[in-house]
Design a protein around this motif. Sequence first.
Motif, PDB file in Angstrom:
ATOM      1  N   TYR A   1     -18.604  60.703 100.621  1.00 34.33           N
ATOM      2  CA  TYR A   1     -18.228  61.828 100.458  1.00 34.33           C
ATOM      3  C   TYR A   1     -17.337  62.042  99.484  1.00 34.33           C
ATOM      4  O   TYR A   1     -16.628  61.178  99.547  1.00 34.33           O
ATOM      5  N   GLN A   2     -16.893  62.773  98.925  1.00 39.80           N
ATOM      6  CA  GLN A   2     -16.310  62.610  97.107  1.00 39.80           C
ATOM      7  C   GLN A   2     -15.119  63.465  97.863  1.00 39.80           C
ATOM      8  O   GLN A   2     -15.460  63.931  99.073  1.00 39.80           O
ATOM      9  N   PRO A   3     -14.081  63.149  97.512  1.00 39.54           N
ATOM     10  CA  PRO A   3     -12.624  63.547  97.558  1.00 39.54           C
ATOM     11  C   PRO A   3     -12.975  65.532  97.788  1.00 39.54           C
ATOM     12  O   PRO A   3     -12.895  65.389  96.635  1.00 39.54           O
ATOM     13  N   LEU A   4     -11.421  66.480  98.666  1.00 42.04           N
ATOM     14  CA  LEU A   4     -11.683  67.727  98.510  1.00 42.04           C
ATOM     15  C   LEU A   4     -10.529  67.695  96.949  1.00 42.04           C
ATOM     16  O   LEU A   4     -10.945  68.332  96.440  1.00 42.04           O
ATOM     17  N   PHE A   5      -9.680  67.085  96.770  1.00 54.10           N
ATOM     18  CA  PHE A   5      -8.694  66.713  95.838  1.00 54.10           C
ATOM     19  C   PHE A   5      -8.510  65.665  95.577  1.00 54.10           C
ATOM     20  O   PHE A   5      -7.627  64.672  96.901  1.00 54.10           O
ATOM     21  N   LYS A   6      -7.646  65.454  94.651  1.00 54.65           N
ATOM     22  CA  LYS A   6      -6.512  64.078  94.664  1.00 54.65           C
ATOM     23  C   LYS A   6      -5.296  64.447  94.349  1.00 54.65           C
ATOM     24  O   LYS A   6      -5.187  65.547  93.603  1.00 54.65           O
ATOM     25  N   VAL A   7      -3.850  63.699  95.137  1.00 53.73           N
ATOM     26  CA  VAL A   7      -3.381  64.007  94.193  1.00 53.73           C
ATOM     27  C   VAL A   7      -3.025  62.639  93.840  1.00 53.73           C
ATOM     28  O   VAL A   7      -1.773  61.788  94.442  1.00 53.73           O
ATOM     29  N   GLY A   8      -2.468  61.596  91.959  1.00 49.54           N
ATOM     30  CA  GLY A   8      -2.296  60.850  92.170  1.00 49.54           C
ATOM     31  C   GLY A   8      -3.249  60.113  92.686  1.00 49.54           C
ATOM     32  O   GLY A   8      -4.147  60.099  91.740  1.00 49.54           O
ATOM     33  N   GLY A   9      -3.235  59.235  93.268  1.00 48.21           N
ATOM     34  CA  GLY A   9      -3.533  57.780  93.720  1.00 48.21           C
ATOM     35  C   GLY A   9      -4.102  57.751  95.758  1.00 48.21           C
ATOM     36  O   GLY A   9      -5.221  57.446  95.918  1.00 48.21           O
ATOM     37  N   PHE A  10      -4.158  59.020  95.777  1.00 45.12           N
ATOM     38  CA  PHE A  10      -4.032  60.049  96.964  1.00 45.12           C
ATOM     39  C   PHE A  10      -5.421  61.177  97.241  1.00 45.12           C
ATOM     40  O   PHE A  10      -5.719  61.848  96.360  1.00 45.12           O
ATOM     41  N   GLU A  11      -6.242  60.410  97.431  1.00 41.52           N
ATOM     42  CA  GLU A  11      -7.188  61.154  97.909  1.00 41.52           C
ATOM     43  C   GLU A  11      -7.445  61.840  99.394  1.00 41.52           C
ATOM     44  O   GLU A  11      -7.771  61.327 100.296  1.00 41.52           O
ATOM     45  N   PHE A  12      -8.068  63.586  99.502  1.00 45.93           N
ATOM     46  CA  PHE A  12      -7.902  63.789 100.962  1.00 45.93           C
ATOM     47  C   PHE A  12      -9.167  64.688 100.601  1.00 45.93           C
ATOM     48  O   PHE A  12     -10.004  65.485  99.832  1.00 45.93           O
ATOM     49  N   THR A  13     -10.426  63.340 102.120  1.00 44.66           N
ATOM     50  CA  THR A  13     -11.586  64.074 102.352  1.00 44.66           C
ATOM     51  C   THR A  13     -12.225  65.330 103.196  1.00 44.66           C
ATOM     52  O   THR A  13     -11.225  65.481 103.560  1.00 44.66           O
ATOM     53  N   ARG A  14     -13.281  65.259 103.166  1.00 43.78           N
ATOM     54  CA  ARG A  14     -13.415  66.033 104.587  1.00 43.78           C
ATOM     55  C   ARG A  14     -12.987  65.384 105.282  1.00 43.78           C
ATOM     56  O   ARG A  14     -12.658  66.574 106.663  1.00 43.78           O
ATOM     57  N   PRO A  15     -13.828  65.046 106.262  1.00 43.96           N
ATOM     58  CA  PRO A  15     -12.863  63.836 107.504  1.00 43.96           C
ATOM     59  C   PRO A  15     -12.072  64.312 107.640  1.00 43.96           C
ATOM     60  O   PRO A  15     -11.540  64.733 108.455  1.00 43.96           O
ATOM     61  N   MET A  16     -10.561  64.098 106.959  1.00 44.78           N
ATOM     62  CA  MET A  16      -9.344  64.148 106.609  1.00 44.78           C
ATOM     63  C   MET A  16      -8.767  65.647 107.058  1.00 44.78           C
ATOM     64  O   MET A  16      -7.994  65.309 107.770  1.00 44.78           O
ATOM     65  N   LEU A  17      -9.345  66.005 107.068  1.00 45.64           N
ATOM     66  CA  LEU A  17      -9.023  67.907 106.442  1.00 45.64           C
ATOM     67  C   LEU A  17      -9.147  68.129 108.316  1.00 45.64           C
ATOM     68  O   LEU A  17      -8.455  69.300 108.853  1.00 45.64           O
ATOM     69  N   LEU A  18     -10.782  67.795 108.523  1.00 48.11           N
ATOM     70  CA  LEU A  18     -11.333  68.126 110.109  1.00 48.11           C
ATOM     71  C   LEU A  18     -10.286  67.017 111.143  1.00 48.11           C
ATOM     72  O   LEU A  18      -9.805  67.813 111.885  1.00 48.11           O
ATOM     73  N   ILE A  19      -9.515  66.060 110.745  1.00 46.72           N
ATOM     74  CA  ILE A  19      -8.708  66.073 111.833  1.00 46.72           C
ATOM     75  C   ILE A  19      -7.339  66.369 111.884  1.00 46.72           C
ATOM     76  O   ILE A  19      -7.107  66.645 113.223  1.00 46.72           O
ATOM     77  N   THR A  20      -7.249  66.950 110.888  1.00 51.68           N
ATOM     78  CA  THR A  20      -6.040  67.703 110.335  1.00 51.68           C
ATOM     79  C   THR A  20      -6.129  69.214 111.073  1.00 51.68           C
ATOM     80  O   THR A  20      -5.507  69.742 112.169  1.00 51.68           O
ATOM     81  N   ILE A  21      -7.224  69.481 111.371  1.00 55.07           N
ATOM     82  CA  ILE A  21      -7.549  70.885 112.293  1.00 55.07           C
ATOM     83  C   ILE A  21      -7.535  70.842 113.468  1.00 55.07           C
ATOM     84  O   ILE A  21      -7.234  71.668 114.363  1.00 55.07           O
ATOM     85  N   ALA A  22      -8.811  69.468 113.496  1.00 53.48           N
ATOM     86  CA  ALA A  22      -7.841  69.147 115.044  1.00 53.48           C
ATOM     87  C   ALA A  22      -6.909  69.404 115.865  1.00 53.48           C
ATOM     88  O   ALA A  22      -6.228  69.860 116.477  1.00 53.48           O
ATOM     89  N   ALA A  23      -5.950  68.583 115.198  1.00 51.60           N
ATOM     90  CA  ALA A  23      -4.498  68.407 115.280  1.00 51.60           C
ATOM     91  C   ALA A  23      -3.540  69.724 115.894  1.00 51.60           C
ATOM     92  O   ALA A  23      -3.095  70.055 116.098  1.00 51.60           O
TER      93      ALA A  23
END
Length: 241
Positions: A1-23
């Motif tokens: 899966y392609q990242p939703l967005f990038k900040v420098g070398g950090f890539e934010f993916t959809r699974p990362m979004l989902l685990i954040t929403i769950a929290a």
Amino acid sequence: YQPLFKVGGFEFTRPMLLITIAAVILITWLLLSTRRKALVPSKSQYFTEQVYDFVRNGVARDMIGTHDFMRFVPLLFALFVYILLNNWFGSLPPFQNPPMARIALPMGLVAIVYVVYHAAGIKKHGLGGYFKLMVPPNLPVFLVPVIFILELMTFFLIRPLTLTLRLFGNMFAGHMLMGVFILGGSYLLMSGKIGLMAVSVGAFGMGFLMQLLELLIQALQAYVFVMLAASYFAGAVADEH
């Protein structure tokens, strides 16, 4: 899966979004349901207490024992509700994407369990005493090295590996299986041939039944994870025999 967005070398993916929403969902639920605690609970407080009691009494106390279980309850409760919600994200719209089907996420949770049960065992028995637990008493001398190596591998390699793969494998396989029925049904429906379009009804029906079954499996895997974690904690703090 392609990242939703990038900040420098950090890539934010959809699974990362989902685990954040769950929290966020879980934190909000716990805060709202417990902010006005009462002897006669509201419906939301009662529901929260039932989930907590299930983990406290049905998992922690039964697996670890009445003497040591309470200090592990917060971790086991957090693991259970967090894994359960993330697993259900694989079936519930608009998410329909199980984060635990990415092996890095189960590995992170297992790493927490791994550190806690080794730390608890070393604190209870001391470093030497903890390793001594891996060898049952009254073994023939020639078997001691063999058993020690096997138990060492079990404690430090096999347990975390199997705990990770069990959660990852079930979430990955279940989601792929549902995808086969849904995508297969869509292909048949759009084929333009009457016979194949009729068969697509069966494919969609199986997809629906698999969805219901997967909801049960997702809950079961959250329970199995915390039950096994509790058994590891129990073994780490058990008295020597």
